[in-house]
Motif scaffolding. Structure first.
Motif, mmCIF file in Angstrom:
data_model
loop_
_atom_site.group_PDB
_atom_site.id
_atom_site.type_symbol
_atom_site.label_atom_id
_atom_site.label_comp_id
_atom_site.label_asym_id
_atom_site.label_seq_id
_atom_site.Cartn_x
_atom_site.Cartn_y
_atom_site.Cartn_z
ATOM 1 N N GLY A 1 -1.716 -11.716 -6.204
ATOM 2 C CA GLY A 1 -2.320 -11.409 -4.915
ATOM 3 C C GLY A 1 -2.300 -9.935 -4.594
ATOM 4 N N ASN A 2 -1.411 -9.162 -5.224
ATOM 5 C CA ASN A 2 -1.376 -7.719 -5.027
ATOM 6 C C ASN A 2 -2.060 -7.029 -6.197
ATOM 7 N N GLU A 3 -2.743 -5.938 -5.905
ATOM 8 C CA GLU A 3 -3.337 -5.187 -7.003
ATOM 9 C C GLU A 3 -2.230 -4.598 -7.868
ATOM 10 N N SER A 4 -2.520 -4.436 -9.147
ATOM 11 C CA SER A 4 -1.519 -3.942 -10.076
ATOM 12 C C SER A 4 -1.213 -2.471 -9.825
ATOM 13 N N ILE A 5 0.071 -2.123 -9.770
ATOM 14 C CA ILE A 5 0.423 -0.709 -9.645
ATOM 15 C C ILE A 5 0.395 -0.017 -11.001
ATOM 16 N N PHE A 6 0.330 -0.803 -12.096
ATOM 17 C CA PHE A 6 0.293 -0.202 -13.419
ATOM 18 C C PHE A 6 -1.008 0.572 -13.648
ATOM 19 N N GLN A 7 -2.041 0.261 -12.883
ATOM 20 C CA GLN A 7 -3.307 0.966 -13.067
ATOM 21 C C GLN A 7 -3.215 2.425 -12.652
ATOM 22 N N ILE B 1 10.126 -0.541 -13.728
ATOM 23 C CA ILE B 1 10.728 -1.872 -13.764
ATOM 24 C C ILE B 1 10.038 -2.650 -12.656
ATOM 25 N N HIS B 2 9.146 -3.541 -13.044
ATOM 26 C CA HIS B 2 8.275 -4.141 -12.045
ATOM 27 C C HIS B 2 7.822 -5.522 -12.493
ATOM 28 N N GLN B 3 7.965 -6.496 -11.605
ATOM 29 C CA GLN B 3 7.432 -7.823 -11.853
ATOM 30 C C GLN B 3 6.014 -7.915 -11.312
ATOM 31 N N PHE B 4 5.266 -8.835 -11.871
ATOM 32 C CA PHE B 4 3.882 -8.990 -11.438
ATOM 33 C C PHE B 4 3.835 -9.901 -10.219
ATOM 34 N N TYR C 1 5.346 -10.039 -17.387
ATOM 35 C CA TYR C 1 3.975 -10.431 -17.690
ATOM 36 C C TYR C 1 3.220 -9.200 -18.177
ATOM 37 N N ILE C 2 2.675 -9.261 -19.387
ATOM 38 C CA ILE C 2 1.916 -8.140 -19.926
ATOM 39 C C ILE C 2 0.500 -8.227 -19.394
ATOM 40 N N GLU C 3 0.271 -7.541 -18.296
ATOM 41 C CA GLU C 3 -1.033 -7.605 -17.652
ATOM 42 C C GLU C 3 -1.996 -6.603 -18.285
ATOM 43 N N PRO C 4 -3.298 -6.715 -17.982
ATOM 44 C CA PRO C 4 -4.302 -5.867 -18.644
ATOM 45 C C PRO C 4 -4.052 -4.374 -18.550
ATOM 46 N N TRP C 5 -3.532 -3.889 -17.411
ATOM 47 C CA TRP C 5 -3.316 -2.450 -17.276
ATOM 48 C C TRP C 5 -2.196 -1.959 -18.185
ATOM 49 N N ILE C 6 -1.236 -2.825 -18.479
ATOM 50 C CA ILE C 6 -0.171 -2.459 -19.426
ATOM 51 C C ILE C 6 -0.742 -2.380 -20.834
ATOM 52 N N LYS C 7 -1.592 -3.331 -21.185
ATOM 53 C CA LYS C 7 -2.229 -3.319 -22.507
ATOM 54 C C LYS C 7 -3.063 -2.051 -22.690
ATOM 55 N N LYS C 8 -3.776 -1.670 -21.648
ATOM 56 C CA LYS C 8 -4.640 -0.491 -21.721
ATOM 57 C C LYS C 8 -3.827 0.764 -22.008
ATOM 58 N N ASN C 9 -2.599 0.801 -21.510
ATOM 59 C CA ASN C 9 -1.713 1.951 -21.696
ATOM 60 C C ASN C 9 -0.743 1.737 -22.861
ATOM 61 N N GLY C 10 -0.930 0.640 -23.604
ATOM 62 C CA GLY C 10 0.045 0.230 -24.611
ATOM 63 C C GLY C 10 0.332 1.251 -25.684
ATOM 64 N N GLU D 1 0.819 -1.209 0.000
ATOM 65 C CA GLU D 1 0.000 0.000 0.000
ATOM 66 C C GLU D 1 0.855 1.263 0.000
ATOM 67 N N GLU D 2 2.076 1.176 0.539
ATOM 68 C CA GLU D 2 2.974 2.329 0.519
ATOM 69 C C GLU D 2 3.566 2.524 -0.874
ATOM 70 N N ILE D 3 3.798 1.416 -1.584
ATOM 71 C CA ILE D 3 4.247 1.517 -2.975
ATOM 72 C C ILE D 3 3.145 2.134 -3.830
ATOM 73 N N VAL D 4 1.905 1.694 -3.605
ATOM 74 C CA VAL D 4 0.766 2.247 -4.335
ATOM 75 C C VAL D 4 0.650 3.743 -4.093
ATOM 76 N N SER D 5 0.803 4.152 -2.852
ATOM 77 C CA SER D 5 0.727 5.578 -2.519
ATOM 78 C C SER D 5 1.810 6.365 -3.239
ATOM 79 N N LEU D 6 3.018 5.807 -3.285
ATOM 80 C CA LEU D 6 4.117 6.459 -3.986
ATOM 81 C C LEU D 6 3.789 6.626 -5.469
ATOM 82 N N VAL D 7 3.370 5.533 -6.110
ATOM 83 C CA VAL D 7 3.101 5.564 -7.548
ATOM 84 C C VAL D 7 1.961 6.517 -7.868
#
Length: 398
Positions: free
Chosen positions: A126-132, A120-123, A144-153, A104-110
């Motif tokens: 169990g944790n929500e994606s920070i790419f969102q 530079i981030h691995q998936f 791993y190309i997760e959905p939030w990366i595709k959305k911003n592709g 949650e502190e990483i999320v707050s930072l991002v």
């Protein structure tokens, strides 16, 4: 005099030499004065990276002032990170960082970084994606190309992947504006690429496995990387790690924009004929090659070097270091060839390998995940595949 009696300017100079995240946070907690000065120091930080000795060639940390690094997994209070790093351009949130800082502190930072252009981030399951929370990313390194990366592709210009060309093909249409693509095979199945065309792609770096083992049935090991350049009509530079002598090359499709080519051979080929057909076809389809490296090409001999010089009319740099059968005879031939044909080919082999650094001082061999300038020759040509930079920062972003 106590250190706290020093003028603020002097303390800032001292703090500017501190690059380790743990040290900065410890200083931040000393008193209100130090908190203010540390925040002033970290406001100028653009890059937060993990320091690993294997990546940095065993060297001790030595970063410029706009970098902050972490290298331990010791837990820390990350609630102040968003306050300390408001202008972060690139952040590396590795497995080690997730052990140090709560998710949650990483999320707050991002969420609070408005200037973030690269992650530079691995998936982590169990944790929500920070790419969102990063809808303006231009550089992504992930496994791993997760959905939030595709959305911003559509915004992504540099993509650094652990995977296969086949798996990338499924998602390729999400990234129409790629300018640099790096794929390091994780041991999966590869195949002929027949996906979208990348008209903006300038640099590719591919280390693909050629192993063909489907349902226990072993077939011919084929390297498919050379086929991919036919889908990159404006490609300028390529770095291939090749582990098979069986390659697919369509010589009928010419590729006139490719100027820089590195071939890093990762297998013990014994005979030139095993490689000749695919490589000669590759060179003939790229008539404007200027800089060519064939590293660890064990079957390469003097006669083959002479042939290559003759079929590459625009060649100015030929690097065959790591090819033990190439001798002074080839160097003498190229010297005479230059005089006879008015050429200026620089040639490097086992006996003069050290000269390449003095002849081309602008070409870097420094290890680093982030390199300044979108320049393949400067930051990639002299490096082996494992030491290639994760991101090349365009000059307009410096």
């Amino acid at each position: 005099m106590f250190i706290n009696q020093l003028p603020d300017d002097c303390l800032l100079i001292i703090f500017s030499s501190i690059n380790e995240l743990d040290d900065l946070l410890n200083c931040y907690k000393v008193c209100s004065k130090w908190s203010h000065l540390i925040a002033e120091r970290t406001r100028k930080v653009k890059y937060l990276v993990e320091h690993t000795y294997w990546w940095n060639n065993g060297s001790s940390p030595n970063y410029p002032f706009d970098y902050v690094y972490y290298r331990t997994k010791e837990p820390m209070d990350g609630t102040c990170l968003s306050t300390l790093f408001p202008n972060l351009m690139i952040g590396e949130f590795s497995h080690g960082f997730h052990k140090k800082v709560k998710h949650e502190e990483i999320v707050s930072l991002v969420k609070n970084i408005k200037s973030c252009k690269g992650l530079i981030h691995q998936f982590y399951q169990g944790n929500e994606s920070i790419f969102q929370y990063c809808d303006q990313l231009e550089m992504v390194s992930t496994d791993y190309i997760e959905p939030w990366i595709k959305k911003n592709g559509v915004n992504i210009k540099q993509l650094h992947l652990l995977g296969t060309l086949e798996s990338f093909k499924e998602d390729a249409h999400y990234f129409p504006n790629l300018e640099r693509l790096y794929i390091h095979d994780d041991g999966g199945q590869n195949c002929i690429y027949d996906g979208p065309i990348f008209r903006r792609l300038k640099i590719i770096e591919l280390a693909l496995s050629s192993l063909d083992d489907v349902d226990g049935v072993v077939g011919p090991d084929v390297y498919y990387g050379f086929n991919f350049i036919d889908y990159c009509p404006n490609l300028q530079s390529a770095h291939f790690k090749v582990d098979s002598d069986v390659t697919l090359v369509d010589e009928s499709v010419k590729h006139k924009s490719l100027q820089d080519l590195v071939l890093h051979f990762d297998s013990g080929f014994d005979e030139w004929y095993q490689l000749k057909f695919g490589l000669i076809s590759l060179f003939l389809k790229c008539p404007n090659l200027k800089h060519l490296a064939m590293r660890k090409c064990y079957p390469l001999e003097n006669a083959h070097v002479k042939h290559l010089v003759g079929i590459l009319p625009n060649l100015v740099l030929l690097d065959v270091r790591g090819s033990p059968k190439v001798t002074r005879e080839a160097a003498d031939y190229i010297q005479d060839y230059n005089k006879l044909h008015g050429r200026s080919i620089k040639f490097y082999f086992k006996d003069n390998h050290q000269k390449i650094s003095s002849d081309w001082p602008q070409l870097s061999t420094e290890w680093g995940k982030i390199s300044q300038g979108f320049d393949f020759m400067k930051h990639c040509f002299l490096k082996d595949f494992p030491s290639l930079s994760t991101f090349l920062i365009p000059c307009e972003d410096l």
